[in-house]
Design a protein around this motif. Structure first.
Motif, PDB file in Angstrom:
ATOM      1  N   VAL A  69     -22.045  -3.653   1.229  1.00 35.96           N
ATOM      2  CA  VAL A  69     -22.630  -2.637   2.108  1.00 35.96           C
ATOM      3  C   VAL A  69     -21.741  -2.349   3.300  1.00 35.96           C
ATOM      4  O   VAL A  69     -21.713  -1.220   3.813  1.00 35.96           O
ATOM      5  CB  VAL A  69     -24.038  -3.063   2.568  1.00 35.96           C
ATOM      6  N   ASN A  70     -20.984  -3.336   3.735  1.00 31.80           N
ATOM      7  CA  ASN A  70     -20.084  -3.100   4.872  1.00 31.80           C
ATOM      8  C   ASN A  70     -18.976  -2.130   4.486  1.00 31.80           C
ATOM      9  O   ASN A  70     -18.630  -1.204   5.241  1.00 31.80           O
ATOM     10  CB  ASN A  70     -19.492  -4.432   5.362  1.00 31.80           C
ATOM     11  N   ASP A  71     -18.411  -2.356   3.298  1.00 30.50           N
ATOM     12  CA  ASP A  71     -17.347  -1.470   2.838  1.00 30.50           C
ATOM     13  C   ASP A  71     -17.902  -0.077   2.561  1.00 30.50           C
ATOM     14  O   ASP A  71     -17.243   0.936   2.828  1.00 30.50           O
ATOM     15  CB  ASP A  71     -16.702  -2.051   1.575  1.00 30.50           C
ATOM     16  N   ALA A  72     -19.156  -0.023   2.045  1.00 34.71           N
ATOM     17  CA  ALA A  72     -19.783   1.270   1.786  1.00 34.71           C
ATOM     18  C   ALA A  72     -19.910   2.053   3.090  1.00 34.71           C
ATOM     19  O   ALA A  72     -19.606   3.263   3.151  1.00 34.71           O
ATOM     20  CB  ALA A  72     -21.159   1.063   1.159  1.00 34.71           C
ATOM     21  N   ALA A  73     -20.367   1.364   4.145  1.00 33.10           N
ATOM     22  CA  ALA A  73     -20.518   2.030   5.439  1.00 33.10           C
ATOM     23  C   ALA A  73     -19.183   2.528   5.963  1.00 33.10           C
ATOM     24  O   ALA A  73     -19.091   3.613   6.563  1.00 33.10           O
ATOM     25  CB  ALA A  73     -21.169   1.077   6.442  1.00 33.10           C
ATOM     26  N   ALA A  74     -18.138   1.764   5.706  1.00 33.80           N
ATOM     27  CA  ALA A  74     -16.802   2.186   6.150  1.00 33.80           C
ATOM     28  C   ALA A  74     -16.376   3.464   5.420  1.00 33.80           C
ATOM     29  O   ALA A  74     -15.778   4.377   6.027  1.00 33.80           O
ATOM     30  CB  ALA A  74     -15.797   1.057   5.897  1.00 33.80           C
ATOM     31  N   TRP A  75     -16.622   3.554   4.124  1.00 30.76           N
ATOM     32  CA  TRP A  75     -16.305   4.772   3.369  1.00 30.76           C
ATOM     33  C   TRP A  75     -17.076   5.971   3.928  1.00 30.76           C
ATOM     34  O   TRP A  75     -16.537   7.062   4.082  1.00 30.76           O
ATOM     35  CB  TRP A  75     -16.642   4.592   1.898  1.00 30.76           C
ATOM     36  N   TRP A  76     -18.385   5.725   4.245  1.00 34.66           N
ATOM     37  CA  TRP A  76     -19.200   6.835   4.752  1.00 34.66           C
ATOM     38  C   TRP A  76     -18.730   7.292   6.125  1.00 34.66           C
ATOM     39  O   TRP A  76     -18.834   8.472   6.452  1.00 34.66           O
ATOM     40  CB  TRP A  76     -20.684   6.416   4.800  1.00 34.66           C
ATOM     41  N   ALA A  77     -18.215   6.346   6.876  1.00 36.02           N
ATOM     42  CA  ALA A  77     -17.681   6.716   8.187  1.00 36.02           C
ATOM     43  C   ALA A  77     -16.475   7.645   8.009  1.00 36.02           C
ATOM     44  O   ALA A  77     -16.308   8.622   8.758  1.00 36.02           O
ATOM     45  CB  ALA A  77     -17.283   5.466   8.970  1.00 36.02           C
ATOM     46  N   ARG A  78     -15.633   7.367   6.995  1.00 32.74           N
ATOM     47  CA  ARG A  78     -14.492   8.246   6.711  1.00 32.74           C
ATOM     48  C   ARG A  78     -14.966   9.627   6.265  1.00 32.74           C
ATOM     49  O   ARG A  78     -14.407  10.649   6.667  1.00 32.74           O
ATOM     50  CB  ARG A  78     -13.610   7.621   5.637  1.00 32.74           C
ATOM     51  N   ALA A  79     -16.033   9.624   5.426  1.00 39.12           N
ATOM     52  CA  ALA A  79     -16.547  10.910   4.952  1.00 39.12           C
ATOM     53  C   ALA A  79     -17.110  11.718   6.112  1.00 39.12           C
ATOM     54  O   ALA A  79     -16.892  12.934   6.209  1.00 39.12           O
ATOM     55  CB  ALA A  79     -17.623  10.672   3.889  1.00 39.12           C
ATOM     56  N   ALA A  80     -17.854  11.047   6.986  1.00 39.58           N
ATOM     57  CA  ALA A  80     -18.439  11.742   8.128  1.00 39.58           C
ATOM     58  C   ALA A  80     -17.352  12.248   9.073  1.00 39.58           C
ATOM     59  O   ALA A  80     -17.436  13.379   9.580  1.00 39.58           O
ATOM     60  CB  ALA A  80     -19.394  10.798   8.874  1.00 39.58           C
ATOM     61  N   ALA A  81     -16.359  11.432   9.278  1.00 38.44           N
ATOM     62  CA  ALA A  81     -15.260  11.857  10.151  1.00 38.44           C
ATOM     63  C   ALA A  81     -14.544  13.069   9.578  1.00 38.44           C
ATOM     64  O   ALA A  81     -13.988  13.895  10.324  1.00 38.44           O
ATOM     65  CB  ALA A  81     -14.280  10.698  10.341  1.00 38.44           C
ATOM     66  N   GLY A  82     -14.538  13.198   8.246  1.00 34.23           N
ATOM     67  CA  GLY A  82     -13.926  14.345   7.609  1.00 34.23           C
ATOM     68  C   GLY A  82     -14.815  15.565   7.587  1.00 34.23           C
ATOM     69  O   GLY A  82     -14.449  16.589   7.006  1.00 34.23           O
ATOM     70  N   GLY A  83     -16.023  15.447   8.178  1.00 32.16           N
ATOM     71  CA  GLY A  83     -16.910  16.603   8.271  1.00 32.16           C
ATOM     72  C   GLY A  83     -17.800  16.818   7.075  1.00 32.16           C
ATOM     73  O   GLY A  83     -18.461  17.862   6.972  1.00 32.16           O
ATOM     74  N   ASP A  84     -17.885  15.865   6.164  1.00 33.82           N
ATOM     75  CA  ASP A  84     -18.734  16.026   4.994  1.00 33.82           C
ATOM     76  C   ASP A  84     -20.201  15.822   5.403  1.00 33.82           C
ATOM     77  O   ASP A  84     -20.571  14.770   5.935  1.00 33.82           O
ATOM     78  CB  ASP A  84     -18.339  15.013   3.916  1.00 33.82           C
ATOM     79  N   ALA A  85     -21.037  16.818   5.128  1.00 36.62           N
ATOM     80  CA  ALA A  85     -22.437  16.753   5.549  1.00 36.62           C
ATOM     81  C   ALA A  85     -23.166  15.595   4.882  1.00 36.62           C
ATOM     82  O   ALA A  85     -23.958  14.888   5.521  1.00 36.62           O
ATOM     83  CB  ALA A  85     -23.142  18.066   5.234  1.00 36.62           C
ATOM     84  N   ASP A  86     -22.902  15.382   3.566  1.00 31.51           N
ATOM     85  CA  ASP A  86     -23.544  14.259   2.881  1.00 31.51           C
ATOM     86  C   ASP A  86     -23.089  12.939   3.481  1.00 31.51           C
ATOM     87  O   ASP A  86     -23.860  11.978   3.603  1.00 31.51           O
ATOM     88  CB  ASP A  86     -23.209  14.290   1.396  1.00 31.51           C
ATOM     89  N   GLY A  87     -21.799  12.868   3.862  1.00 33.04           N
ATOM     90  CA  GLY A  87     -21.271  11.662   4.484  1.00 33.04           C
ATOM     91  C   GLY A  87     -21.917  11.417   5.844  1.00 33.04           C
ATOM     92  O   GLY A  87     -22.235  10.276   6.202  1.00 33.04           O
ATOM     93  N   GLU A  88     -22.101  12.480   6.618  1.00 34.80           N
ATOM     94  CA  GLU A  88     -22.761  12.335   7.919  1.00 34.80           C
ATOM     95  C   GLU A  88     -24.191  11.822   7.740  1.00 34.80           C
ATOM     96  O   GLU A  88     -24.661  10.948   8.488  1.00 34.80           O
ATOM     97  CB  GLU A  88     -22.772  13.675   8.641  1.00 34.80           C
ATOM     98  N   TYR A  89     -24.844  12.351   6.731  1.00 32.47           N
ATOM     99  CA  TYR A  89     -26.211  11.917   6.454  1.00 32.47           C
ATOM    100  C   TYR A  89     -26.246  10.449   6.044  1.00 32.47           C
ATOM    101  O   TYR A  89     -27.046   9.652   6.550  1.00 32.47           O
ATOM    102  CB  TYR A  89     -26.817  12.798   5.362  1.00 32.47           C
TER     103      TYR A  89
END
Length: 992
Positions: free
Chosen positions: A227-247
């Motif tokens: 889950v820690n690594d998953a959160a890190a991936w989502w942080a990259r997605a959110a930083a890239g402006g992906d709406a699903d990643g931000e969610y």
């Protein structure tokens, strides 16, 4: 909740972003039913997709007219640059050797931008660019083969071109290739390969690839779960402006999954995603506004956001909009609209919406009740695993709602819901096991389920567990544990349990006395509107806290309970004013409250109103109203009211019958006092037909319960044999028991037993001692017996002065024997002027017929006549009807003893027959009995005065007989002389 395929097939949309993992979606949400993952709508034409996709690719020179035309929003909104111009610009740049421009131009020909569409020409241009190494063309060509349309669908060629594009640095191509691998498009599912492609896409700056890599890492698909690594991936997605990643990142912050919980950051990221119209984020942000989590609470804003998501057909949001209409949050409550939204979500497969719709149909919320529809939708939700629906389906089947009753299936559904920890289902199972419905009675199982239900937060289950432990049902009683479970139930909000706990602590019933804690729990229950708790609290404050009573706090609680039409509250208020406990003595106000309570069928109020009318306190005296209210209360089972009616002095024959009716009700309940009184009624035939057997039955029951008057009465019946059983020994024992309780009647009968040697060895001195005790206790018969002992010199020296003294005392107490003795003595001495009216009545032929006054005050009972029964003073005075019955009983008793040879009793029964006193008038028989008495007196040396007086009476009445009566009297006298025993020694006593 959306139901996309594992990682959904991407549609022709911005960056092929629909790589949705169903498993990841569910895990990434705050709860299984909270906020769904969004889907992106399928475009109506390829133009938006290709324009958006191509605009994302890096251009060697993004400022050229053709590169700018790749920005779909720019040219679509431009009022200056027309599509044909853009197409011409791209053609020029393509002819100049710009590979990127060639791809864009091929797309324009394919899509018909700026001119008529040329499908074959466009594909040929794109294929050429792809062959020449353009990753943009390779990605487009792979996507076209994947989706079909412009070219026949071919997953193998799609994978080939996407792989070449990914190898040439396209993050979009790697992300799409990962989607195909996880979806099993063109080859078996390959989670590990998919994860590698997502990571590869993310490494090339593709935010959506980072999102999907995080989802696979969270779900543990193709890679160990982390889950820690998953959160890190989502942080990259959110930083890239992906709406699903931000969610996804917002949800991770909200849950504290893979990072410290931070509701403020969670709300910020979810808000960013919602701003980009990510519908799951819109729904979740709405929930955050509803709860005030990370944002200020704002129901109106929440409703707007949830409605926006619902308008995009998100089932979760549709259901939640239904909730908001049902609860009136952020919008005016409207059950009908709520039902409509539930129906929309239910038809989309939302199990919780199906449950809510079922409840609406079952309860008639927002429309008519439809149990058939309700149970259909309830089954759908239950089959989908909704625990609440499983429980409610069980309840509907248990009660036969929508389908015929089916307890076996109901229990099966309860068990399924219970397995999910549904507290109310555990309570329902406990209830069925407790009552034995649908299964054998099993208190141990009931207690086990009740405890488990309480542990899962069900207040009713906790209360049942507490009650069972308190009373030892299913296990040995454990009051301490029982109280703890009741407290748990109360703390969970159960008002009944709070009331019970409060009462237990207030009065120390099964728990350490703690008035402060008891008052706290009672107050809690009272504040929920529990009328019983309000009553208990009010009464407690009245009795234990004078200041609260004076301040009106106690009265306020009672008034609240009365406002709920709770009958006992009226009587409590009435009693408070009646006694002054409410701070003031106000009998008029008390009667008003009693009247309200009586009208509301409160038996205590009805009885109190009866007493008020009877006494004329607080209201005008009215015996009719008093009896009406007592009768009303008694018929509702109020025992004190029954007692008042049983002791009510009767005013006519109907009143006596009514009194005996209530005597019977009380006697049948086991009350010995009223059993004895009922025996009296059967003995005397007052209010009921005389029945000596029935009288003996009731005396026996009351005597066995220790009632002294009944013991004395039973002793008399057994001594005389009246009632069917003659037993001197048993008679003596019952008389002795009555005497041991201070019963004067019992003491007199013990004296009789010793005097006559019945049931015990004869002992005249002991008899005298018992008579003295009885006389001191008010027994007229014992005093009369003492007088005759002194006359005969039995058990005491012969002493005429003492004899006259005791006769005088006995006569004053109502003894007919002593009144007769004094009358005959006076007649013999010619001093009848000294006699009272009551004594004169015993001298037939004394110048006037005293029959009309014969027994105006006569209430005596003799030692061998049935003893008087001590009654409550409220039963007096005895009216004429009872007097007549008493006279008949006295006549029967006198006859019984006359037949044993007692001349005084023979004289009495003769006088009664002569006057018709308690018996049918028969002057011939009366004369015969008096003549029999005269002969008895004449045979006794110490009874000369009695013989002389009786001779005068006979001389007076003989001329009054007709010839026929005289002849009959003579025959009767001879018959009596031949049948009545005369061998007794001490004829005045009828004893040897």
């Amino acid at each position: 909740m959306t139901t996309n395929d594992n990682i959904a097939r991407p549609t022709l949309m911005h960056r092929l972003c629909l790589c949705v993992l169903l498993a990841t979606e569910a895990i990434a949400l705050p709860s299984a039913q909270a906020v769904p993952v969004a889907t992106v709508p399928q475009p109506n034409s390829p133009q938006p997709f290709f324009a958006a996709a191509l605009s994302h690719f890096p251009y060697s020179d993004p400022t050229t007219p053709c590169a700018l035309s790749g920005n779909y929003p720019a040219w679509a909104k431009s009022l200056v640059a027309k599509p044909a111009q853009r197409r011409a610009a791209c053609l020029k740049e393509a002819l100049d050797g710009n590979l990127e421009a060639r791809v864009l131009y091929g797309w324009m020909r394919l899509s018909g931008v700026g001119a008529r569409a040329d499908l074959n020409g466009g594909i040929a241009i794109i294929e050429g660019a792809a062959t020449d190494g353009s990753p943009m063309a390779q990605y487009l060509l792979g996507s076209i083969y994947r989706t079909g349309g412009a070219l026949p669908q071919n997953h193998a060629l799609a994978r080939e071109w996407l792989a070449r594009a990914a190898d040439n640095g396209s993050g979009d191509a790697a992300d799409t290739l990962g989607v195909m691998m996880i979806s099993g498009e063109g080859a078996p599912v390959d989670y590990a390969g998919a994860y590698a492609q997502f990571a590869r896409a993310a490494g090339r700056g593709d935010a959506h690839g980072a999102l999907n890599a995080g989802r696979m890492r969270y779900a543990g698909l193709g890679v160990p779960r982390d889950v820690n690594d998953a959160a890190a991936w989502w942080a990259r997605a959110a930083a890239g402006g992906d709406a699903d990643g931000e969610y996804a990142l917002g949800v991770a912050y909200l849950q504290g999954s893979g990072m410290p919980r931070d509701v403020d950051k969670a709300a910020a990221w979810i808000r960013d995603a919602a701003t980009k119209r990510q519908i799951n984020a819109q729904a979740m942000l709405a929930d955050l506004y509803l709860s005030g989590t990370g944002v200020p609470r704002d129901d109106a804003r929440a409703f707007a956001l949830m409605s926006a998501a619902a308008a995009q057909s998100l089932p979760y949001a549709q259901r939640r909009v239904g909730d908001l209409y049902l609860w009136g949050l952020g919008v005016k409550r409207d059950d009908a609209i709520a039902r409509q939204w539930y129906q929309k979500a239910a038809l989309e497969g939302d199990a919780y919406a199906q449950y809510s719709l079922a409840v609406a149909y079952r309860d008639g919320r927002g429309g008519p009740v439809d149990l058939e529809a309700a149970i259909g939708w309830m089954r759908g939700a239950a089959d989908a695993g909704v625990a609440a629906a499983q429980n409610d389906l069980g309840a509907m089947l248990q009660h036969g709602q929508g389908e015929p009753q089916n307890l076996a299936e109901a229990i099966a559904w309860y068990r399924k819901a219970a397995a999910q920890g549904e507290g109310i289902a555990l309570f329902n199972l406990a209830s069925l096991a407790y009552t034995g419905k649908g299964m054998p009675v099993d208190r141990a199982a009931a207690l086990r389920w009740a405890r488990e239900g309480g542990e899962h937060g069900n207040a009713q289950a906790a209360r049942l567990a507490g009650t069972m432990l308190l009373h030892g049902e299913g296990v040995p009683a454990d009051k301490a544990q029982g109280i703890e479970w009741l407290r748990k139930s109360a703390d969970l909000g159960n008002g009944d349990a709070a009331r019970e706990v409060g009462w237990q602590y207030l009065y120390g019933a099964g728990v350490t006395h703690d008035e402060a804690l008891g008052e706290t729990y009672l107050t809690r229950a009272a504040n929920t509107g529990d009328a019983r708790a309000q009553l208990l609290l009010g009464v407690y404050l009245l009795n234990r806290k004078p200041k609260a009573a004076q301040s009106g706090a106690a009265r306020e609680w009672l008034v609240k309970a009365a406002a709920q039409k709770f009958g006992p509250a009226y009587s409590a208020l009435g009693d408070a004013y009646w006694s002054g406990a409410a701070g003031q003595l106000d009998r008029v106000a008390a009667v008003k409250w009693f009247t309200e309570g009586a009208k509301s069928n409160d038996a205590v109020s009805q009885r109190a109103l009866c007493v008020a009318y009877w006494s004329g306190v607080g209201v005008v005296r009215d015996f009719g109203a008093a009896r009406y209210w007592c009768d009303t209360a008694a018929r509702r089972g109020d025992v004190p009211a029954m007692q008042l009616l049983a002791l009510d002095p009767p005013r006519d024959e109907a009143g006596e019958a009514a009194r005996v009716y209530w005597l019977w009700n009380l006697a049948d309940r086991g009350d010995a006092k009223y059993q004895s009184m009922l025996g009296d009624a059967y003995d005397l035939g007052v209010g009921v037909n005389a029945d000596l057997d029935a009288a003996t039955y009731w005396f026996r029951r009351a005597a066995a319960a220790g009632n002294a008057p009944a013991q004395a009465s039973l002793a008399w019946h057994m001594l005389t044999g009246i009632g069917g059983e003659h037993d001197d020994t048993a008679a003596y024992r019952w008389a002795e028991r009555a005497a041991a309780q201070g019963s004067a009647s019992g003491e007199a009968m013990v004296g009789d037993a010793y005097l006559l040697g019945r049931g015990v060895a004869r002992d005249s001195r002991a008899a005298k001692t018992w008579y003295e005790k009885a006389a001191d206790g008010g027994s007229a018969d014992a005093a009369s017996r003492l007088a005759r002992l002194y006359e005969a010199g039995i058990g005491a020296p012969a002493d005429d002065t003492q004899a006259v003294h005791w006769h005088t005392m006995a006569a004053a107490m109502g003894s007919s024997s002593s009144n007769i003795a004094l009358a005959i003595r006076a007649l013999a001495k010619h001093t009848t002027w000294q006699l009272t009216r009551k004594q004169l009545q015993w001298l037939p032929g004394a110048g006037r017929d005293h029959a009309s006054d014969a027994n105006a005050d006569h209430q005596d009972v003799k030692p061998l006549v049935r003893p008087a029964v001590e009654r409550d003073a409220a039963a007096e005075p005895v009216k004429k009807l009872r007097e007549t019955a008493g006279n008949a009983w006295d006549a029967l008793s006198s006859l019984d003893e006359a037949l044993t040879g007692d001349p005084l009793e023979q004289y009495e029964i003769g006088a009664r027959f002569w006057n018709g006193d308690g018996v049918m008038q028969d002057r011939a028989l009366g004369y015969a009995w008096i003549e029999m008495a005269q002969r008895g007196f004449a045979r006794e040396a110490g009874a000369q005065a009695y013989a002389d007086g009786t001779k005068i009476v006979l001389a007076r009445i003989a001329p009054l007989l007709s010839r026929e009566e005289a002849d009959r009297a003579h025959g009767l006298s001879e018959h009596l002389a031949g049948t009545v025993p005369q061998e007794e020694v001490g004829l005045l006593l009828g004893a040897k």
